[in-house]
Scaffold this motif. Structure first.
Motif, mmCIF file in Angstrom:
data_model
loop_
_atom_site.group_PDB
_atom_site.id
_atom_site.type_symbol
_atom_site.label_atom_id
_atom_site.label_comp_id
_atom_site.label_asym_id
_atom_site.label_seq_id
_atom_site.Cartn_x
_atom_site.Cartn_y
_atom_site.Cartn_z
ATOM 1 N N CYS A 1 -31.812 109.809 9.617
ATOM 2 C CA CYS A 1 -30.791 108.868 10.093
ATOM 3 C C CYS A 1 -29.768 108.916 9.401
ATOM 4 O O CYS A 1 -28.328 108.969 10.026
ATOM 5 C CB CYS A 1 -31.316 107.207 10.043
ATOM 6 N N PRO B 1 -23.614 107.511 16.671
ATOM 7 C CA PRO B 1 -24.240 108.974 17.084
ATOM 8 C C PRO B 1 -23.415 109.823 18.060
ATOM 9 O O PRO B 1 -23.523 110.740 18.263
ATOM 10 C CB PRO B 1 -25.780 108.682 17.304
ATOM 11 N N ALA C 1 -26.348 106.787 9.730
ATOM 12 C CA ALA C 1 -26.649 105.825 11.010
ATOM 13 C C ALA C 1 -27.815 105.027 10.265
ATOM 14 O O ALA C 1 -28.992 105.151 10.649
ATOM 15 C CB ALA C 1 -27.092 106.332 12.003
ATOM 16 N N TRP D 1 -28.886 102.102 10.451
ATOM 17 C CA TRP D 1 -29.343 100.944 11.161
ATOM 18 C C TRP D 1 -30.344 101.766 11.994
ATOM 19 O O TRP D 1 -31.363 100.986 12.636
ATOM 20 C CB TRP D 1 -28.235 100.343 12.156
ATOM 21 N N LEU D 2 -30.551 102.934 12.513
ATOM 22 C CA LEU D 2 -31.481 103.539 13.371
ATOM 23 C C LEU D 2 -32.928 103.374 12.647
ATOM 24 O O LEU D 2 -33.863 103.281 13.508
ATOM 25 C CB LEU D 2 -31.302 104.951 13.283
ATOM 26 N N LEU E 1 -34.920 100.308 13.848
ATOM 27 C CA LEU E 1 -35.627 100.226 14.991
ATOM 28 C C LEU E 1 -37.169 100.942 15.118
ATOM 29 O O LEU E 1 -38.116 100.448 15.639
ATOM 30 C CB LEU E 1 -34.689 101.082 16.112
#
Length: 429
Positions: free
Chosen positions: A88, A95, A111, A113-114, A117
């Motif tokens: 990530c 992205p 990223a 925060w990915l 998920l």
């Protein structure tokens, strides 16, 4: 926005004009705090009551093997997390965009925060399965039934199986948690020298290592100039290889050799001393400290860029001599920037000369480096006929191969220390 000489920190001024400078956003902070708060509650219950549940529902002789397996799964989780996190972080925080920055550039924002998920969906599915676990597993009920039958046989069937089953239930009811029972239990625990010593040993290790493991990727980035992606990959793979081997060996020895508790406690003390010695050795392994030109270590801007109006925004660049690192292109006195290439190139730098590039043989003394700058760059303007040099974004390449030794020593330390984790849990139980 790229800050170069004479840009005057226009972005900071724009932020101040819009009223955004220094503003804090409490919403995300509160959200992250609440999420970590509930995760902490779930983890503490799972790894305390869960271990007891495991011990109550399996054969005591087989507990080390089962617990070793659960430890391996607990280790595999963070390892996969580091790998997912590394993947990530190799993507830009948005992205849909692709900035002209390399992943090794300190300004790279992955990223982060990915990962939430993927992990969140997995936790929702696997966590819901815990609701289907019974209070007691079938094997435990079968074992208790056989025990009641044996007691009935010893009593020559005068009272029957039902009597002993009812007696077992009444004993369970009598041992319900009360304040008086809590005092008795705590007194029994804290007068057990072996248990108290093992508890102290475990607490000291966790206090010493928790900060290191949390900040280890950042430490590798800073000490060995690794990118965030590389740091996560190395952390995950080193943990997996060493802990799987060490935990497997420790569990097998406890299952088949079955050493005495005093030996297990003594071995845990050896592991603690070994850990201490190993981390002392790791303290002396690293790449040479970066000597950076800019507002670090109490120094101000060099005279060659003193009139550029530079802010304190950190954006390191490497001079064309491939050895001098400037705090930012502004502190290198660069007038123009080519942002269409990666890494970005900054040209017409007042502090860098093509005819006499900064010496690559500066020693690690910041005072000597600063004196050299003040002598050779006493004016913000280039001398007549002198061609200005250039620099590129990011750190300079370093011929530093100590990371390999750091990784090997750390794998050895983790392998040895992991052999004592199962034994420590058995002592607590």
């Amino acid at each position: 926005r790229t800050e170069v000489c004479f840009s005057g920190g226009s972005q900071d001024a724009a932020c101040q004009d819009s009223g955004l400078a220094g503003e804090s956003f409490l919403g995300p902070v509160i959200l992250l705090f609440l999420s970590q708060f509930f995760v902490g509650i779930a983890i503490s219950i799972f790894f305390t009551v869960g271990v007891t549940y495991l011990d109550d529902n399996i054969n005591k002789k087989d507990y080390p093997i089962y617990y070793s397996f659960t430890l391996l799964l607990r280790i595999l989780g963070p390892v996969l997390g580091y790998l997912v996190g590394g993947k990530c972080l190799s993507l830009w925080i948005d992205p849909s965009q692709s900035p002209n920055l390399t992943r090794k550039d300190p300004r790279w924002l992955g990223a982060w925060w990915l990962g939430y998920l993927f992990i969140g969906c997995g936790l929702l599915f696997l966590g819901s399965l815990l609701f289907f676990f019974p209070r007691k597993l079938p094997s435990t009920l079968n074992r208790e039934a056989k025990k009641a039958l044996r007691q009935a046989d010893k009593d020559n069937n005068k009272r029957g199986v039902q009597y002993f089953a009812t007696l077992a239930k009444s004993k369970k009811l009598e041992s319900k948690p009360t304040l008086a029972n809590l005092k008795k239990a705590l007194k029994r625990l804290f007068t057990n020298k072996l248990w108290v010593g093992n508890l102290f040993n475990t607490v000291v290790i966790i206090l010493a290592l928790s900060g290191y493991w949390n900040f280890k990727p950042k430490y590798l980035e800073n000490q060995f100039r690794k990118s965030a992606t590389e740091a996560n990959y190395y952390t995950g793979m080193a943990s997996f290889a060493s802990v799987v081997l060490g935990t497997g060996i420790g569990g097998a020895i406890l299952r088949w050799v079955r050493p005495r508790p005093q030996f297990v406690a003594g071995y845990n003390i050896f592991v603690t001393l070994f850990l201490t010695a190993g981390f002392i050795v790791l303290m002396f392994i690293g790449c040479p400290k970066l000597t950076m030109v800019g507002p670090v270590d109490g120094w101000s801007a060099p005279e060659c860029s003193s009139e550029c109006g530079c802010s304190e925004r950190f954006s390191p660049v490497c001079s064309q001599d491939l050895s001098t690192v400037f705090y930012s292109p502004c502190y290198a006195g660069c007038l123009t920037a080519n942002t269409s290439v990666s890494p970005m190139v900054f040209n017409e730098c007042l502090c860098i000369s093509n005819s006499s590039a900064l010496s690559a043989s500066y020693d690690n003394s910041s005072a000597l480096l600063w004196e050299s700058f003040n002598i050779s760059h006493s004016s913000p303007q280039p001398q007549a006929g002198e061609e200005l040099g250039y620099c590129t974004s990011g750190y300079c390449p370093e011929p530093c191969d100590t990371f390999f030794y750091y990784l090997i020593i750390q794998i050895i330390i983790k392998t040895v220390s992991s052999t004592g984790r199962v034994g420590s849990s058995v002592l607590h139980i």
